[in-house]
Write an enzyme that holds these catalytic residues in place. Structure first.
Site, PDB file in Angstrom:
ATOM      1  N   HIS A 248      40.004  47.183  42.523  1.00  0.00           N
ATOM      2  CA  HIS A 248      41.403  47.501  42.239  1.00  0.00           C
ATOM      3  C   HIS A 248      41.823  47.017  40.855  1.00  0.00           C
ATOM      4  CE1 HIS A 248      45.119  49.096  43.711  1.00  0.00           C
ATOM      5  NE2 HIS A 248      45.766  47.952  43.709  1.00  0.00           N
TER       6      HIS A 248
ATOM      7  N   SER B  50      48.100  49.499  40.028  1.00  0.00           N
ATOM      8  CA  SER B  50      48.550  49.758  41.381  1.00  0.00           C
ATOM      9  C   SER B  50      49.960  50.370  41.370  1.00  0.00           C
ATOM     10  CB  SER B  50      48.496  48.463  42.207  1.00  0.00           C
ATOM     11  OG  SER B  50      48.564  48.730  43.585  1.00  0.00           O
TER      12      SER B  50
ATOM     13  N   ASP C 141      37.444  50.945  44.933  1.00  0.00           N
ATOM     14  CA  ASP C 141      38.839  50.710  45.302  1.00  0.00           C
ATOM     15  C   ASP C 141      39.288  51.702  46.373  1.00  0.00           C
ATOM     16  OD1 ASP C 141      41.492  50.012  45.409  1.00  0.00           O
ATOM     17  OD2 ASP C 141      41.995  50.771  43.411  1.00  0.00           O
TER      18      ASP C 141
END
Length: 500
Positions: free
Chosen positions: A454, A173, A429
């Site tokens: 994710h 991320s 995601d």
């Protein structure tokens, strides 16, 4: 070709075989799931870090204690690689205990593993409880964080007798974004990077502001088209109640602790509800987790079953939000303003000090002007324009955002001259389309993981391959194991590590 280049190329070759792209949906599993503990014991340490790397006057010579976790359990001292996780917006332990893939890879490659905490998050608060006052918070920047990691790597290598050990950075991320930036800005220190679910394009202001919530909607629609329609219908009913100012009915339907009294309260309720769907889409793992809260296995599927469990759409919407906000069943009512904080990130800032840090970053460098509109997505229209961002951020932090700064500073989509970066994204995601989905060169490779949420690929340790990981696959998907696929995935990344 240098050893570094050759080994990285070999890593990419293995990673990019079709096996990875067809990774079984249940392959990666939380390392703490079902009581399994495969990661080594990290030592928690603190590094005496420079407070301001770019100012030699004022507070430029002051330092703060930056937390990091380290294990040398698998390290071939003096020659093995260094795996360095570029910590993101939270407590570093949360990332270390949900990234079993890194420690398993370290065992195979004889690597030293370091997880570094990002300044202003967790316990790495430069000014303690005053860290989020103005102007103390002004030293919270991407550039300062990258300099932190570069200085830490350099000094720890010297202290540990690892001067010749290559460094591979990992991140998921925002942490994945930082891994990319480390390779771009400090290629003299970092040999290569794995950036999992790194939205380096959308956060630089590139792309469609409607994309994120459109992709959240698509996750639920893919389970059952009727699911997204039920969500739309529930929000439509809520809108009608709000239009009539039937606040008592809204309080009753959504089990709110306090009766709404204004349009702002309804806006907050819409944000809280939308945020629940966002989290379930991001964390749509095929097993239960405690990462970013308690989440059941396959939360999107569970949410759709809940939304379609009866004709009372408002009750169904309330219960669906409860999957996120009341997983334990202990709450008797929902407090609108304590469960969800509206901020400069429409996808959510979280709670506590970490939420303050992320809000500030979203007000300065990280561009998150995403919106829902009720047409391309299933949510109420909730715009968040550059003008909205500017107004909010000036009022909250006395700053004016710089919308194009990340594109200037970290290249945006002009990455073709970079090298040795792997971009991985899961097709479930909602952040995926904000990242790099297509390979740009032989050493800038994009991996698309079918059935991946994710940064799923960082989560599971291969030590669980023969046991709990496969149990999840068999029981949930009745899938047939494909050992070749798994070995392709891990083998590819291993070659990235062996450099010099």
């Amino acid at each position: 070709m240098s050893k570094t280049g050759a080994l990285f190329a070999l890593t990419l070759t293995l990673l990019l075989t079709e096996g990875l792209c067809r990774l079984p949906y249940g392959y990666f599993q939380s390392i703490e799931h079902n009581g399994f503990k495969t990661e080594p014991q990290f030592q928690e340490k603190y590094f005496n870090q420079t407070l301001d790397h770019f100012n030699f006057n004022g507070i430029g010579n002051r330092t703060f204690s930056q937390r990091y976790l380290i294990t040398d359990k698998y390290w071939k001292k003096g020659s093995g690689p260094i795996f360095f996780y570029t910590g993101n917006e939270g407590n570093i332990w949360a990332f270390a205990l949900n990234s079993g893939f890194i420690t398993e890879l370290a065992a195979e490659q004889g690597a030293l593993v370091i997880f570094a905490e990002h300044r202003y998050y967790g316990r790495s608060l430069p000014f303690g409880k005053d860290s989020f006052r103005i102007p103390q918070v002004s030293l919270l920047t991407v550039e300062q964080a990258l300099a932190d990691y570069s200085v830490m790597i350099t000094e720890l290598k010297g202290q540990l007798g690892a001067a010749d050990c290559p460094v591979i950075v990992f991140g998921g991320s925002y942490g994945g974004m930082l891994s990319v930036y480390m390779r771009l800005k400090y290629p003299n220190i970092v040999t290569g990077a794995l950036a999992a679910s790194a939205p380096i394009l959308s956060t630089a202001g590139l792309g469609d502001s409607r994309q994120f919530f459109q992709d959240v909607t698509a996750d639920f629609q893919s389970v059952r088209p009727a699911c997204s329609e039920a969500v739309r219908g529930a929000f439509s009913q809520l809108k009608e109640l709000a239009k009539r100012q039937d606040y008592s009915r809204i309080q009753s339907e959504f089990a709110l602790c306090k009766r709404p009294t204004s349009a702002q309260d309804i806006h907050q309720l819409n944000g809280l509800l939308r945020n629940a769907f966002t989290l379930m889409a991001m964390l749509d793992y095929p097993y239960s987790t405690q990462f970013m809260g308690n989440m059941p296995a396959n939360p999107v599927k569970v949410a759709c079953e809940t939304m379609l469990s009866g004709y009372d759409l408002l009750a169904n919407l309330r219960n669906t939000a409860g999957i996120v906000y009341n997983a334990t069943g202990e709450l008797t009512c929902f407090d609108l303003y304590s469960l969800y904080l509206e901020c400069a990130d429409p996808t959510g800032c979280g709670l506590g000090f970490d939420s303050l840090a992320w809000d500030y970053q979203a007000c300065t460098e990280i561009n998150l002007c995403f919106e829902s509109n009720g047409v391309t997505d299933m949510f109420p229209p909730m715009p968040f324009t550059e003008s909205d961002r500017k107004q909010y951020c000036y009022k909250r932090w006395a700053v004016v955002p710089r919308p194009g700064w990340l594109k200037i500073q970290f290249w945006g989509d002009a990455l073709s001259s970079a090298s040795n970066i792997i971009f991985s994204n899961g097709d479930l995601d909602p952040w995926a389309n904000g990242g790099v989905r297509q390979s740009l060169s032989s050493s800038l490779m994009a991996i698309n993981i079918l059935g991946g949420a994710h940064h799923l690929d960082l989560r599971c340790s291969r030590l669980l391959l023969a046991s709990s990981c496969w149990i999840v696959i068999f029981r949930t998907y009745k899938a047939k194991p494909n050992n070749t696929s798994l070995l392709f995935y891990t083998g590819n990344l291993m070659r990235l590590i062996q450099s010099q």
